[in-house]
Design an enzyme around this catalytic site. Structure first.
Site, short mmCIF file in Angstrom:
data_model
loop_
_atom_site.label_atom_id
_atom_site.label_comp_id
_atom_site.label_asym_id
_atom_site.label_seq_id
_atom_site.Cartn_x
_atom_site.Cartn_y
_atom_site.Cartn_z
CG HIS A 1 -1.76 -1.11 1.51
ND1 HIS A 1 -2.97 -1.27 0.89
CD2 HIS A 1 -1.64 -2.16 2.37
CE1 HIS A 1 -3.57 -2.36 1.34
NE2 HIS A 1 -2.77 -2.92 2.24
C1 BDR Z 1 -2.69 1.07 5.43
O1 BDR Z 1 -2.91 0.61 6.75
C2 BDR Z 1 -1.72 0.28 7.37
O2 BDR Z 1 -1.82 -0.90 8.09
C3 BDR Z 1 -0.68 0.19 6.25
O3 BDR Z 1 0.60 0.58 6.74
C4 BDR Z 1 -1.19 1.14 5.22
O4 BDR Z 1 -0.76 2.47 5.47
C5 BDR Z 1 -3.40 0.14 4.47
O5 BDR Z 1 -4.77 0.13 4.72
#
Ligand code: BDR
Ligand code: CA
Length: 316
Positions: A242
């Site tokens: 992500h």
């Molecule tokens: C986001 O949530 C966090 O757990 C990850 O680092 C990312 O920024 C994804 O939904």
């Protein structure tokens, strides 16, 4: 080559945050000037310590780290994400402590100082809950006006949620902050689950940078827990990167195809708290429209990440 763009990362490391920070350090298009930390995947003390340690891993403990918000603006979070990122946030890997001291300024002050002093427009990439950015808007609006681009990893237009059926984690972790940011005129790109979920880094990619040198080997070890979680929970062989995708868009603007949309965040206390409601009926002409990423070439984005990490690992 053109002058590198000044970059700030606002982050809650976090496994994919750690990979995203390494990607920024590996990228000559940007000059990482500041890391600000926020509560999120784990508590603020851990996200801050992890940010310091990740920079040290890459030999860049010269990059200042300033600690930000300990919790959301209004309602405490029901849970953190230690089950995904490991109790200490880096997948059970214990990185050596950094010799660098924490910047004594609160994150919002450090960020405002940098924005006001910079001669070039600064890109801010926010890859955790948006609490610090909302506080900047409230406390230092004149500095927020100087943000050249704000690239946010968060939300979802049509892909549903990941922390609840409706909500993506960063938006859910502080919906009031996300609403403040998405209704502001700061030029914002939203990199949500629609484009991140298909962007999966597989075992083969990890193996390439893990073999390239000690930094890559450590990054691979950090990713291991995330891979196990993805396999057990989603049946996916690989990890959704992500935050690295948001950094990619910050490093190479236009990597993702975006459309200006009006975005509202559900700040109610019901089942859809934290959901991002993206108006996809028509592109928005509003000055507060958010540029929502709607298309991605995921194999190209993964290759970009892997080749940059191979390069960084080779330097270490
Ligand atoms: C986001 O949530 C966090 O757990 C990850 O680092 C990312 O920024 C994804 O939904
Ligand atoms: Ca994150």
């Amino acid at each position: 080559m053109e002058q590198p763009t000044p970059l700030v990362i606002d982050t809650d490391p976090g496994i994919d945050d750690a990979v995203a920070i390494l990607l920024a350090l590996a990228s000559p298009e940007v000059d990482l000037r500041l890391v600000t930390t926020v509560h999120g995947n784990v508590d603020l003390a851990r996200t801050t310590e992890n940010a310091l340690r990740v920079l040290h891993l890459a030999g860049r403990s010269d990059v200042p780290v300033a600690a930000g918000a300990r919790g959301p603006l209004v309602h405490p979070m029901a849970e953190r994400a230690g089950h995904v990122h490991g109790a200490a946030g880096l997948g059970g890997v214990e990185l050596p402590p950094s010799p660098a001291a924490l910047d004594p300024r609160p994150a919002v002050v450090a960020l405002a100082d940098l924005l006001l002093a910079s001669e070039q427009p600064v890109t801010v990439v926010a890859i955790g809950p948006l609490t610090n950015i909302a506080l900047l808007l409230a406390v230092h609006p004149e500095a927020a006006d100087r943000i050249g681009r704000l690239v946010v990893m968060g939300g979802s237009a049509g892909a549903g949620g990941n922390v609840t059926a409706a909500a993506e984690f960063n938006a859910w972790a502080d919906p009031e902050a996300a609403q403040a940011v998405f209704s502001s005129p700061v030029p914002t790109v939203l990199v949500g689950l629609d484009v991140t979920l298909p962007t999966v880094l597989g075992e083969d990619g990890v193996a390439r940078f893990a073999a390239a040198g000690p930094i890559g080997e450590t990054a691979g070890a950090i990713l291991r827990q995330y891979m196990d979680h993805a396999r057990e929970n989603y049946g996916v062989d690989g990890v959704v990167v992500h935050d690295a995708l948001a950094v990619t868009e910050a490093v190479v603007p236009g990597t993702l195809t975006t459309v200006p949309r009006d975005v509202v965040v559900d700040t109610g206390l019901g089942a859809s708290r934290g959901q991002t409601l993206v108006d996809r009926r028509a592109p928005s002409g509003s000055p507060t429209a958010v540029h929502v990423a709607e298309r991605v070439d995921s194999p190209a984005a993964v290759e970009f990440l892997v080749s940059r990490l191979v390069d960084l690992a080779g330097r270490g």
